[in-house]
Enzyme design. Sequence first.
Site, PDB file in Angstrom:
ATOM      1  CG  ASP A  18      -1.998  -1.018   1.210  1.00  0.00           C
ATOM      2  OD1 ASP A  18      -2.533  -1.269   0.117  1.00  0.00           O
ATOM      3  OD2 ASP A  18      -2.318  -1.582   2.274  1.00  0.00           O
ATOM      4  CG  ASP A 127      -4.747   0.652  11.002  1.00  0.00           C
ATOM      5  OD1 ASP A 127      -4.976   0.610  12.230  1.00  0.00           O
ATOM      6  OD2 ASP A 127      -4.105  -0.209  10.401  1.00  0.00           O
ATOM      7  CB  SER A 177      -2.221  -8.579   4.855  1.00  0.00           C
ATOM      8  OG  SER A 177      -2.276  -7.447   5.645  1.00  0.00           O
TER       9      SER A 177
HETATM   10  N1  ARG Z   1      -8.409  -5.284  13.644  1.00  0.00           N
HETATM   11  C1  ARG Z   1      -7.227  -4.782  14.262  1.00  0.00           C
HETATM   12  C2  ARG Z   1      -7.328  -3.304  14.490  1.00  0.00           C
HETATM   13  O1  ARG Z   1      -8.155  -2.659  13.935  1.00  0.00           O
HETATM   14  C3  ARG Z   1      -5.954  -5.157  13.533  1.00  0.00           C
HETATM   15  C4  ARG Z   1      -5.783  -4.633  12.172  1.00  0.00           C
HETATM   16  C5  ARG Z   1      -4.450  -4.997  11.630  1.00  0.00           C
HETATM   17  N2  ARG Z   1      -4.353  -4.813  10.261  1.00  0.00           N
HETATM   18  C6  ARG Z   1      -3.927  -3.723   9.638  1.00  0.00           C
HETATM   19  N3  ARG Z   1      -3.952  -3.682   8.364  1.00  0.00           N
HETATM   20  N4  ARG Z   1      -3.468  -2.721  10.268  1.00  0.00           N
HETATM   21  O2  ARG Z   1      -6.590  -2.769  15.266  1.00  0.00           O
END
Ligand code: ARG
Length: 407
Positions: A18, A127, A177
Amino acid sequence: MFMANNGKVVLAYSGGLDTSVCIRYLQKLHKMDVITVTVDCGQDDDFKEIERRAKLIGAVKHVYVDAKEEFARDYVIPSIKANGLYQGKYPLATALARPLIAAKTVQVADKEGAAAIAHGCTGKGNDQIRFDVTMRALNPNLKIIAPVRDMNLTRDVEIKYAKEQEIPISTEAKKYSIDINLWGRAVEGGNIEDADFEPPEEAFQFIDFKNDKAGYLELEFDEGTPVAADGKNMQITDLIQYVNDKAGSHGVGIVDHIEDRVVGIKSREVYEAPAAVSIIEAHKDLEKMVLTKHELAFKRIVDEQWSWLCYAGLWQDPLRSDLDRFIDATQTRVSGKVRLKMQRGSLRVVGRQSRYSLYKNDLATYAAGSTFDQSLAKGFVELWGLQSIIANSVVDAASKNSSKKRR
Ligand code: ARG
């Protein structure tokens, strides 16, 4: 060469697909000079290689920030004190790191006099919220660019673009991932997107599936912070690594649950966090020994709210630091030792001790020598149940009355 006439943009760069694609999009579409920042929260990557890749794709400058200690001190330790588990399960590793990465990226942007700041988050996850809210809270004047979200990119499109643009991405077909830091590892994508499919052993990095032997781990806490493991005083980052290895070697630390993302999506999440799972379990147990039941009942609510704020990207909200002050006040007595027994993925507290213990053997014992005066109990029980007893008799009387009337 690219025409960079729109100033500088600072990109939070992990080195993955990404964010690698983002470098090129920011140059070509936004016509900006890209400065990449990689924040080390204990992900154990090859940071030289990440820098090399950033520059190869076109970053004009790369900044590496070692934030491991800060991450442990200012994010992980408060989370231990708050028994930080989202929906009772997820130890928040990714959620804790994002506000720190965002803060470091803003710092670089300020220093470089950048006009904008960028991240590689999609529009489907948590995120983006954590990054955007933290960045805007820290410097509302910076424009935020999120190319993957803005252009609704999918992984397939990104891979195609990377190939066209000769952007180096790791060619090995990655099954999953992964997001990893000192506090844990999140595994996503591939076959485990099927909520009914058991994650295969190859999805995990720290778990030993072959070890049948039982093992003990002793953790010592000082005011809520783990300070020693198996009798050895350690720096927090070393301690976490030690516990991660040991608990993982006994199969402890896999979390597999259905999680509610902030954007409304339910997702199947698989985590591997041996240190987080065992340290929080021990910490909760010690709290039960030293805090009153009133403190415990209230703190459970506070802990849950704290975890939610962290998960939902509201690290910068004043409520989080307000709650931290309450939590810190409770932790002054959370000192002592907890002994855990682990075997084939099971984890159990088998002993605990504290100089602040409210557990008094002479009160609790059923043997001779108890100092608890049983005669006091009779009157207490009478008053304790008073309303419940009256409520039952009132209902009884009322129903007898109405059946008489009907006759
Ligand atoms: N579901 C978790 C969170 O929202 C982990 C996500 C991890 N994946 C990522 N692409 N950052 O904190």
